[in-house]
Enzyme design. Structure first.
Site, PDB file in Angstrom:
ATOM      1  N   ALA A 120       0.748  -1.291   0.172  1.00  0.00           N
ATOM      2  CA  ALA A 120      -0.055  -0.014  -0.010  1.00  0.00           C
ATOM      3  C   ALA A 120       0.784   1.180  -0.017  1.00  0.00           C
ATOM      4  O   ALA A 120       1.122   1.880  -1.130  1.00  0.00           O
ATOM      5  CB  ALA A 120      -0.855  -0.025   1.139  1.00  0.00           C
ATOM      6  N   ARG A 121       1.427   1.827   1.205  1.00  0.00           N
ATOM      7  CA  ARG A 121       2.156   3.032   1.392  1.00  0.00           C
ATOM      8  C   ARG A 121       3.418   2.696   2.279  1.00  0.00           C
ATOM      9  O   ARG A 121       3.069   1.958   3.252  1.00  0.00           O
ATOM     10  CB  ARG A 121       1.277   3.942   1.719  1.00  0.00           C
ATOM     11  CG  ARG A 121       0.585   4.447   0.694  1.00  0.00           C
ATOM     12  CD  ARG A 121       1.002   5.171  -0.492  1.00  0.00           C
ATOM     13  NE  ARG A 121       0.158   5.780  -1.456  1.00  0.00           N
ATOM     14  CZ  ARG A 121      -0.266   5.053  -2.546  1.00  0.00           C
ATOM     15  NH1 ARG A 121       0.249   3.812  -2.750  1.00  0.00           N
ATOM     16  NH2 ARG A 121      -1.164   5.437  -3.438  1.00  0.00           N
ATOM     17  N   ASP A 145       6.465  -3.849  -0.992  1.00  0.00           N
ATOM     18  CA  ASP A 145       6.648  -3.189  -2.263  1.00  0.00           C
ATOM     19  C   ASP A 145       6.687  -1.687  -2.184  1.00  0.00           C
ATOM     20  O   ASP A 145       7.056  -0.979  -2.982  1.00  0.00           O
ATOM     21  CB  ASP A 145       5.258  -3.421  -2.969  1.00  0.00           C
ATOM     22  CG  ASP A 145       5.508  -2.833  -4.655  1.00  0.00           C
ATOM     23  OD1 ASP A 145       6.378  -3.193  -5.130  1.00  0.00           O
ATOM     24  OD2 ASP A 145       4.452  -2.156  -4.969  1.00  0.00           O
ATOM     25  N   GLU A 150      11.189   5.543   0.928  1.00  0.00           N
ATOM     26  CA  GLU A 150      10.805   6.480  -0.444  1.00  0.00           C
ATOM     27  C   GLU A 150      10.634   7.962   0.045  1.00  0.00           C
ATOM     28  O   GLU A 150      10.779   8.652  -0.891  1.00  0.00           O
ATOM     29  CB  GLU A 150       9.453   5.803  -0.972  1.00  0.00           C
ATOM     30  CG  GLU A 150       9.755   4.520  -1.492  1.00  0.00           C
ATOM     31  CD  GLU A 150       8.235   3.834  -2.020  1.00  0.00           C
ATOM     32  OE1 GLU A 150       7.671   4.320  -2.533  1.00  0.00           O
ATOM     33  OE2 GLU A 150       7.988   2.728  -1.280  1.00  0.00           O
ATOM     34  N   HIS A 173       8.303  -0.867  -5.267  1.00  0.00           N
ATOM     35  CA  HIS A 173       6.948  -0.191  -5.508  1.00  0.00           C
ATOM     36  C   HIS A 173       6.968  -0.414  -7.061  1.00  0.00           C
ATOM     37  O   HIS A 173       6.531   0.472  -7.925  1.00  0.00           O
ATOM     38  CB  HIS A 173       7.299   1.486  -5.413  1.00  0.00           C
ATOM     39  CG  HIS A 173       6.019   1.918  -4.904  1.00  0.00           C
ATOM     40  ND1 HIS A 173       5.916   3.164  -4.088  1.00  0.00           N
ATOM     41  CD2 HIS A 173       4.755   1.837  -5.207  1.00  0.00           C
ATOM     42  CE1 HIS A 173       4.565   3.462  -3.916  1.00  0.00           C
ATOM     43  NE2 HIS A 173       3.932   2.692  -4.708  1.00  0.00           N
ATOM     44  N   ALA A 176       2.319  -2.934  -9.419  1.00  0.00           N
ATOM     45  CA  ALA A 176       1.485  -2.644 -10.581  1.00  0.00           C
ATOM     46  C   ALA A 176       1.941  -2.500 -11.755  1.00  0.00           C
ATOM     47  O   ALA A 176       1.245  -2.320 -12.893  1.00  0.00           O
ATOM     48  CB  ALA A 176       0.738  -1.357 -10.169  1.00  0.00           C
TER      49      ALA A 176
END
Length: 216
Positions: A120-121, A145, A150, A173, A176
């Site tokens: 998610a984050r 991920d 970051e 990250h 997707a």
């Protein structure tokens, strides 16, 4: 979830280093999976988890009981979810109330055989606390991920340590980033642009609403 439980990284490293001995992993089938948040992505995860005949727990500030009954999910508080789940997957937005939603105290609630998944984050998890838990064997593994580094380069050393652990599956990250996924994303963006240029509201599937998930 599958990659961490089946120890894909460790198994491949065994083949690289030799002699390639068989490592025993764990099934996702019939396990208990806890989802933190129940937005659009989490609801798609629910659909896929049903094929594995999992017990699905959800912690969300706005439970929809009709949906829960239809999908056979159980709404619980976050602490209960952490204590009962074999896999914990995060699907909450990052904001002041959710920063370090999963901290040392909450990691300590998880089973030693459980896996934490964060796609998610970065910042939802206290990565330093996670590194400590994984190093000590307090939880079985993690699939990551996203990372705190970051947004905070000073924590790059934590990320470097995490991704080197044998029980961590990590991607930059990029979860997707598939040809098909990018095509769908581009189509969504194009549909939004066309609708606005035509003086219309964007299609419902193109609209993103912020969740009210809080750490309480």
């Amino acid at each position: 979830m599958l990659a961490t439980a089946h120890r894909f990284r460790e198994s491949q490293q065994q083949l690289i280093d030799g002699p390639g001995s068989i490592l025993i992993g764990n099934d996702l089938y019939a396990k208990t999976v806890g989802l933190v948040g129940l937005g659009r992505i989490a609801q798609h995860v629910v659909k896929r988890l049903r094929a594995f005949e999992t017990t699905i727990l959800v912690s969300t500030p706005r439970p929809t009981f009709a949906y829960g009954n239809a999908m056979n999910i159980e709404y619980v508080d976050l602490e209960t979810l952490l204590q009962r789940s074999d896999f914990v997957s995060l699907h909450a937005p990052l904001k002041p109330t959710t920063k370090h939603l999963i901290d040392a105290r909450r990691l300590a609630l998880m089973k030693s055989s459980a896996f934490l998944i964060n796609t998610a984050r970065g910042g939802l998890v206290d990565d330093q606390a996670l590194l400590d838990s994984l190093t000590k064997g307090a939880i079985a593994g993690a699939g990551l991920d996203v990372f705190e580094s970051e947004s905070d380069p000073g924590l790059a050393w934590v990320t470097n340590e995490l991704v080197r652990l044998p029980n961590v599956i990590a991607t930059p990250h990029s979860g997707a980033s598939t040809h098909e996924g990018l095509q769908r994303t581009n189509l969504v963006a194009a549909n939004c642009v066309v609708s606005v240029l035509n003086g219309e509201e964007p299609p419902p599937g193109c609209q993103v609403f912020s969740s009210t998930y809080s750490a309480s």
